[in-house]
Design a protein around this motif. Sequence first.
Motif, PDB file in Angstrom:
ATOM      1  N   ASN A 153      32.370  36.582  42.112  1.00 30.53           N
ATOM      2  CA  ASN A 153      31.977  37.379  43.034  1.00 30.53           C
ATOM      3  C   ASN A 153      31.326  38.633  43.467  1.00 30.53           C
ATOM      4  O   ASN A 153      31.644  39.367  43.947  1.00 30.53           O
ATOM      5  CB  ASN A 153      34.299  37.858  43.554  1.00 30.53           C
ATOM      6  N   ASP A 154      30.291  38.237  42.036  1.00 34.22           N
ATOM      7  CA  ASP A 154      29.825  39.137  42.093  1.00 34.22           C
ATOM      8  C   ASP A 154      28.470  39.418  42.516  1.00 34.22           C
ATOM      9  O   ASP A 154      27.231  39.458  42.116  1.00 34.22           O
ATOM     10  CB  ASP A 154      29.239  39.055  40.132  1.00 34.22           C
ATOM     11  N   CYS A 155      28.439  39.917  43.959  1.00 34.01           N
ATOM     12  CA  CYS A 155      27.622  40.213  44.727  1.00 34.01           C
ATOM     13  C   CYS A 155      27.857  41.232  46.084  1.00 34.01           C
ATOM     14  O   CYS A 155      29.261  40.903  46.070  1.00 34.01           O
ATOM     15  CB  CYS A 155      27.300  38.511  45.165  1.00 34.01           C
ATOM     16  N   VAL A 156      27.215  41.966  46.753  1.00 34.63           N
ATOM     17  CA  VAL A 156      28.278  42.732  47.695  1.00 34.63           C
ATOM     18  C   VAL A 156      28.635  42.314  48.784  1.00 34.63           C
ATOM     19  O   VAL A 156      29.578  42.472  49.556  1.00 34.63           O
ATOM     20  CB  VAL A 156      27.047  43.884  47.851  1.00 34.63           C
ATOM     21  N   GLU A 157      27.973  40.827  49.058  1.00 37.07           N
ATOM     22  CA  GLU A 157      28.038  40.511  50.110  1.00 37.07           C
ATOM     23  C   GLU A 157      29.593  40.026  50.550  1.00 37.07           C
ATOM     24  O   GLU A 157      29.908  39.766  51.042  1.00 37.07           O
ATOM     25  CB  GLU A 157      26.765  38.990  50.743  1.00 37.07           C
ATOM     26  N   LEU A 210      35.405  39.761  51.133  1.00 39.24           N
ATOM     27  CA  LEU A 210      36.791  39.898  50.683  1.00 39.24           C
ATOM     28  C   LEU A 210      37.368  40.849  51.623  1.00 39.24           C
ATOM     29  O   LEU A 210      38.886  40.756  51.616  1.00 39.24           O
ATOM     30  CB  LEU A 210      36.330  39.529  49.142  1.00 39.24           C
ATOM     31  N   SER A 211      37.163  42.074  51.084  1.00 42.80           N
ATOM     32  CA  SER A 211      37.264  43.305  51.944  1.00 42.80           C
ATOM     33  C   SER A 211      38.156  42.960  53.198  1.00 42.80           C
ATOM     34  O   SER A 211      39.441  42.785  53.454  1.00 42.80           O
ATOM     35  CB  SER A 211      37.222  44.151  51.821  1.00 42.80           C
ATOM     36  N   ASN A 241      29.444  43.603  33.278  1.00 44.46           N
ATOM     37  CA  ASN A 241      29.164  45.099  32.602  1.00 44.46           C
ATOM     38  C   ASN A 241      29.731  45.714  33.816  1.00 44.46           C
ATOM     39  O   ASN A 241      29.062  45.823  35.116  1.00 44.46           O
ATOM     40  CB  ASN A 241      27.825  45.053  32.197  1.00 44.46           C
ATOM     41  N   ASP A 242      29.755  46.698  32.783  1.00 49.63           N
ATOM     42  CA  ASP A 242      29.695  48.248  33.631  1.00 49.63           C
ATOM     43  C   ASP A 242      28.813  48.776  35.224  1.00 49.63           C
ATOM     44  O   ASP A 242      29.054  49.178  35.960  1.00 49.63           O
ATOM     45  CB  ASP A 242      30.682  49.143  32.886  1.00 49.63           C
ATOM     46  N   ASP A 243      28.161  48.462  34.097  1.00 49.92           N
ATOM     47  CA  ASP A 243      26.779  49.660  34.388  1.00 49.92           C
ATOM     48  C   ASP A 243      26.073  48.176  36.053  1.00 49.92           C
ATOM     49  O   ASP A 243      26.797  48.998  37.924  1.00 49.92           O
ATOM     50  CB  ASP A 243      25.465  49.467  34.437  1.00 49.92           C
ATOM     51  N   GLU A 244      26.096  47.182  36.142  1.00 46.68           N
ATOM     52  CA  GLU A 244      26.549  46.626  37.617  1.00 46.68           C
ATOM     53  C   GLU A 244      27.619  46.544  38.466  1.00 46.68           C
ATOM     54  O   GLU A 244      26.822  46.462  39.204  1.00 46.68           O
ATOM     55  CB  GLU A 244      26.670  44.428  36.565  1.00 46.68           C
ATOM     56  N   ALA A 245      28.340  46.196  37.413  1.00 44.06           N
ATOM     57  CA  ALA A 245      29.829  46.792  38.884  1.00 44.06           C
ATOM     58  C   ALA A 245      30.003  48.244  39.238  1.00 44.06           C
ATOM     59  O   ALA A 245      30.229  48.044  40.418  1.00 44.06           O
ATOM     60  CB  ALA A 245      30.927  46.529  37.863  1.00 44.06           C
ATOM     61  N   ARG A 246      29.302  49.054  38.539  1.00 42.87           N
ATOM     62  CA  ARG A 246      28.907  50.023  39.451  1.00 42.87           C
ATOM     63  C   ARG A 246      27.905  49.781  40.561  1.00 42.87           C
ATOM     64  O   ARG A 246      28.571  50.208  42.173  1.00 42.87           O
ATOM     65  CB  ARG A 246      27.977  51.453  38.877  1.00 42.87           C
ATOM     66  N   VAL A 247      27.098  48.888  40.087  1.00 46.81           N
ATOM     67  CA  VAL A 247      25.986  48.885  41.764  1.00 46.81           C
ATOM     68  C   VAL A 247      26.377  48.617  43.014  1.00 46.81           C
ATOM     69  O   VAL A 247      26.084  48.612  43.893  1.00 46.81           O
ATOM     70  CB  VAL A 247      24.616  48.417  41.378  1.00 46.81           C
ATOM     71  N   ARG A 249      28.985  49.634  53.403  1.00 53.17           N
ATOM     72  CA  ARG A 249      29.107  47.505  53.895  1.00 53.17           C
ATOM     73  C   ARG A 249      30.570  47.475  54.908  1.00 53.17           C
ATOM     74  O   ARG A 249      30.418  47.144  55.452  1.00 53.17           O
ATOM     75  CB  ARG A 249      28.578  46.453  52.728  1.00 53.17           C
ATOM     76  N   VAL A 250      31.204  48.371  54.261  1.00 57.71           N
ATOM     77  CA  VAL A 250      32.377  48.176  54.927  1.00 57.71           C
ATOM     78  C   VAL A 250      33.921  50.103  54.469  1.00 57.71           C
ATOM     79  O   VAL A 250      32.992  50.732  54.001  1.00 57.71           O
ATOM     80  CB  VAL A 250      33.572  47.325  53.828  1.00 57.71           C
TER      81      VAL A 250
END
Length: 342
Positions: free
Chosen positions: A261-265, A270-271, A299-305, A313-314
């Motif tokens: 699930n490491d993708c914004v879309e 999911l939301s 990693n944390d920075d990827e998670a923040r992005v 988007r939502v």
Amino acid sequence: MAHIVTLKTPFREDWLHQLGDVITDPDELLTLLALNDHAQLQQGREARRLFPLRVPRAFVARMRSGDPQDPLLLQVLTAREEFIAAPGFSTDPLDEQKSVVPGLLHKYRNRALLLVKGSCAVNCRYCFRRHFPYQENQGNKNNWSQALEYIRTQPELDEIIFSGGDPLMAKDHELDWLISELEGIPHIKRLRIHTRLPVVIPARITEGLCQRLSDSRLQVLMVTHINHANEIDDALRESMTRLKNSGVTLLNQSVLLRGVNDCVETLAALSNALFDAGIMPYYIHVLDKVQGAAHFMVNDDEARVLIKGLLSRVSGYMVPTLTREIGGEPSKTPLDLNLKQS
């Protein structure tokens, strides 16, 4: 072309029957999904010695046949990467293996976790308690009674969290006994149930369970664990509707997982799927650094992005709080969304 797998026989409605018919052999799972000739997946079969494979057929039915990257499959299939001893990862990443009494963790001032049962219907490969000493914290009436006695002596507690393992592995009559005991403790106001069982076997949400939760004087919350929109099907939506009609507050927590699930879309889908099912996105955790799961790390920075992208988007109320748990801290620790300078 990938397609949804169709099982040859219909599911039995009794959740206990489904629980007794789970898949525990990686080869059976790969054969069912037409992936038995996939060499890289086959190489991970021995990882079941580290942590057994266990997945209900109702969950397998939501996986895509012929797709080695199916996001549901990746969460449960044994992988050769589990043998990697990653620096900074441990067998007790949250410093949990010292309970105040067997099966009770008083981690936060006003709330305590009761490990109702030590087993789960599904073994998620990233589980932060995959090394937990459940044999020393067994879910039985003797240990529950000790935990309840401790709870009675701690007036600062106002919420009890049923955890595990998976607390809904307990039968309805066992949950009824536990809830009745908690209802007799005046300072307990809320009961929170953290569970993945209704996700993988929706039939677990029985009429009897719904009625018992509806009848309770306690405010009841259920926190599901759903990481991908494909986990949500009609059966799960129906189960969540029954709970909601019983007065249960429904929340969800997810884990950010590499390749899942490491993708914004994907997170936006999911939301939306959660909200449509009547479940509020609550937390999204960065991975707990449990040994054997480093290949899932975002990693944390990827998670923040990712979360900043999700915000665009939502609606804001559908964005879960990005957080991590640090052993010994009095609460979860939200992550600042500002990128760190290297």
